[in-house]
Enzyme design. Structure first.
Site, PDB file in Angstrom:
ATOM      1  CE  LYS A 143      -4.321  -1.453   2.176  1.00 49.92           C
ATOM      2  NZ  LYS A 143      -5.187  -1.321   3.360  1.00 49.92           N
ATOM      3  CD  GLU A 185      -0.416  -0.102  13.102  1.00 50.43           C
ATOM      4  OE1 GLU A 185      -1.164  -1.080  12.922  1.00 50.43           O
ATOM      5  OE2 GLU A 185      -0.669   1.037  12.658  1.00 50.43           O
ATOM      6  CE  LYS A 227       0.553  -5.064   5.706  1.00 46.39           C
ATOM      7  NZ  LYS A 227       0.675  -3.642   5.881  1.00 46.39           N
ATOM      8  CD  GLU A 237      -8.386  -3.033   2.849  1.00 43.93           C
ATOM      9  OE1 GLU A 237      -7.172  -2.776   2.924  1.00 43.93           O
ATOM     10  OE2 GLU A 237      -9.248  -2.288   3.295  1.00 43.93           O
ATOM     11  NE  ARG A 242      -3.277  -4.954   2.672  1.00 42.80           N
ATOM     12  CZ  ARG A 242      -2.231  -4.671   1.935  1.00 42.80           C
ATOM     13  NH1 ARG A 242      -2.083  -5.254   0.769  1.00 42.80           N
ATOM     14  NH2 ARG A 242      -1.307  -3.814   2.353  1.00 42.80           N
ATOM     15  CG  ASN A 246      -7.872  -1.252   7.510  1.00 44.15           C
ATOM     16  OD1 ASN A 246      -6.686  -0.923   7.427  1.00 44.15           O
ATOM     17  ND2 ASN A 246      -8.612  -1.523   6.444  1.00 44.15           N
ATOM     18  CG  HIS A 249      -6.328   1.456  11.188  1.00 47.12           C
ATOM     19  ND1 HIS A 249      -5.938   0.431  12.015  1.00 47.12           N
ATOM     20  CD2 HIS A 249      -5.188   1.866  10.557  1.00 47.12           C
ATOM     21  CE1 HIS A 249      -4.637   0.225  11.887  1.00 47.12           C
ATOM     22  NE2 HIS A 249      -4.158   1.082  11.014  1.00 47.12           N
ATOM     23  CG  HIS A 253      -9.651   8.312   9.716  1.00 45.68           C
ATOM     24  ND1 HIS A 253      -8.640   8.569   8.816  1.00 45.68           N
ATOM     25  CD2 HIS A 253     -10.675   9.140   9.369  1.00 45.68           C
ATOM     26  CE1 HIS A 253      -9.036   9.504   7.968  1.00 45.68           C
ATOM     27  NE2 HIS A 253     -10.276   9.865   8.279  1.00 45.68           N
ATOM     28  CG  HIS A 267      -1.059   5.771  11.974  1.00 50.74           C
ATOM     29  ND1 HIS A 267      -2.317   5.965  11.444  1.00 50.74           N
ATOM     30  CD2 HIS A 267      -0.774   4.468  11.764  1.00 50.74           C
ATOM     31  CE1 HIS A 267      -2.760   4.825  10.930  1.00 50.74           C
ATOM     32  NE2 HIS A 267      -1.836   3.896  11.110  1.00 50.74           N
TER      33      HIS A 267
END
Ligand code: NAD
Ligand code: GLY
Length: 369
Positions: A143, A185, A227, A237, A242, A246, A249, A253, A267
């Protein structure tokens, strides 16, 4: 040395993890050089901390090296820096068969990956991640993106690297707050589908955060293996697997948007708070045992990560936060898929979450602060 393959057919590549690999980069990367040359792209902070090791190793292997050094920080994932970078790459005669080296955290990896995706319709790139977040997540999976005024990571492409070289000793110069943010993460992989790894984090996470080499190497290898398997299964995704990456997230976000995508909330810190919120929301909906949600919050807080709106420095109403979520790029036909949990290691994609319930939950969280 650990090698983790990413099984993607003609886009397959390896992830190499080894303490000191940066000092041996000449031998690991020589086969990715075109005509014995490499262009490295990095940021000013990483250039000071790690670039001499990489340059020295490549030069010792007889490779010619040139470097482009960009400003550090999220603002570098911009049209302005992308234009400057691609101009500089063209000025150096980059060709499709080149592999540009991205040396840095997720910002450099995402920007260089995107520049490589569009350079002469796609040149190669090698990821040499130097932040924990980049070593366990962003350097793997292809990504790539820059930010736009409309939102984060909204302009980008899937473009897989040719190779990922991870030297955990580069983390010795990473500020502790950035190490903690990357650790969120790591914990994420346990929460998604690996309760034994979450339990490992509970006992060994402190050693990892303190820089203990065995704990660090284990966490990185376990994270990238998880991963790599997910990416090999659902590269773009499309099946929903996948999307599990997230976790935290969507809430995160909204917190990042409310704090201006700034150093006020990194983040990884937003992801930590987002995962704690996702588990408490799941518990409030009767989907997940409250004891699991409490366990998640307790561990993340013990790691020095924010787990509440207050700790994330956010005082906005549920309505305001949900409005941020509505700008998420994962919105589909006005509905926002949400990652919820039935327990630790049992994350799933829910498509039937009412945003009003989320807003009411966030108002309760704010009132409880
Ligand atoms: P970053 O790249 O800004 O690095 C954090 C800070 O640490 C920077 O100031 C950097 O200069 C410094 N730094 C990095 N390595 C260092 C080292 N070894 N020694 C000293 N300083 C060092 O941020 P990040 O947390 O690595 O990445 C965040 C970015 O990653 C975000 O833009 C996010 O959107 C993106 N991301 C992408 C993916 C993906 O799959 N592509 C996944 C997660 C996050
Ligand atoms: N970090 C989310 C993904 O790579 O899909």
């Amino acid at each position: 040395m650990t090698i983790v393959p990413v099984a993607l057919g003609d886009r397959a590549y390896d992830i190499l993890i080894e303490d000191g690999a940066l000092d041996d980069a000449g031998s690991h990367l020589a086969c990715f050089a075109r005509r014995g040359r490499f262009l490295i792209v990095t940021d000013e902070t990483v250039a000071g901390a790690q670039l001499p090791r990489l340059e020295g190793s490549l030069e010792a292997a007889g490779l010619a090296v040139d470097a482009i050094v960009l400003p550090p920080g999220e603002a570098t994932k911009s049209w302005t820096q992308l234009a400057a970078l691609t101009d500089a790459m063209l000025a150096r005669g980059i060709e499709r068969s080149d592999n540009v080296v991205a040396l840095g955290g997720g910002v450099i990896g995402d920007l260089v990956g995107f520049a490589a995706a569009i350079m002469k319709r796609g040149c190669g790139f090698v990821q040499v991640p130097t932040s924990l977040l980049a070593q366990v997540d962003s350097s793997v999976g292809g990504k790539t993106a820059i930010n736009s005024p409309a939102g984060k990571n909204l302009v980008g492409a899937f473009h897989q690297p040719s190779f990922v070289l991870i030297d955990p000793t580069t983390l010795d110069t990473l500020p502790p707050r950035e190490v903690r943010a990357g650790y969120a993460e790591v914990v994420k992989y346990g929460l998604i589908d690996d309760p034994a790894f979450f339990a490992w984090c509970e006992t060994e996470g402190a050693a990892l955060l303190a820089g203990e080499p065995a704990a660090r190497a284990h966490a990185i290898a376990r994270s990238v293996s998880a991963k790599a398997a997910i990416v090999a299964d659902d590269e773009r995704e499309t099946t929903g697997r996948r999307a599990l990456l997230n976790l935290g997230h969507t809430f995160g976000h909204a917190l990042e948007a409310e704090t201006g995508f700034s150093d006020r909330l990194l983040h990884g810190e937003a992801v930590a708070a987002g995962m704690a919120l996702a588990f408490r929301f799941s518990a409030a909906q009767g989907l997940c045992p409250a004891t699991d949600a409490a366990r998640v919050g307790t561990h993340l807080a013990a790691a020095g990560l924010p787990t509440t709106l207050a700790a994330a420095g956010v005082v906005a109403s549920g309505e305001t936060l949900v409005a941020h979520m509505a700008h998420d790029k994962k919105m589909e036909g006005g509905r926002l898929p949400f990652l919820l949990a039935r327990g630790i290691g049992e994350t799933y994609l829910a498509k039937d979450v009412a945003l009003g319930d989320v807003a009411a939950f966030l108002d309760m969280e704010l009132a409880a602060a």
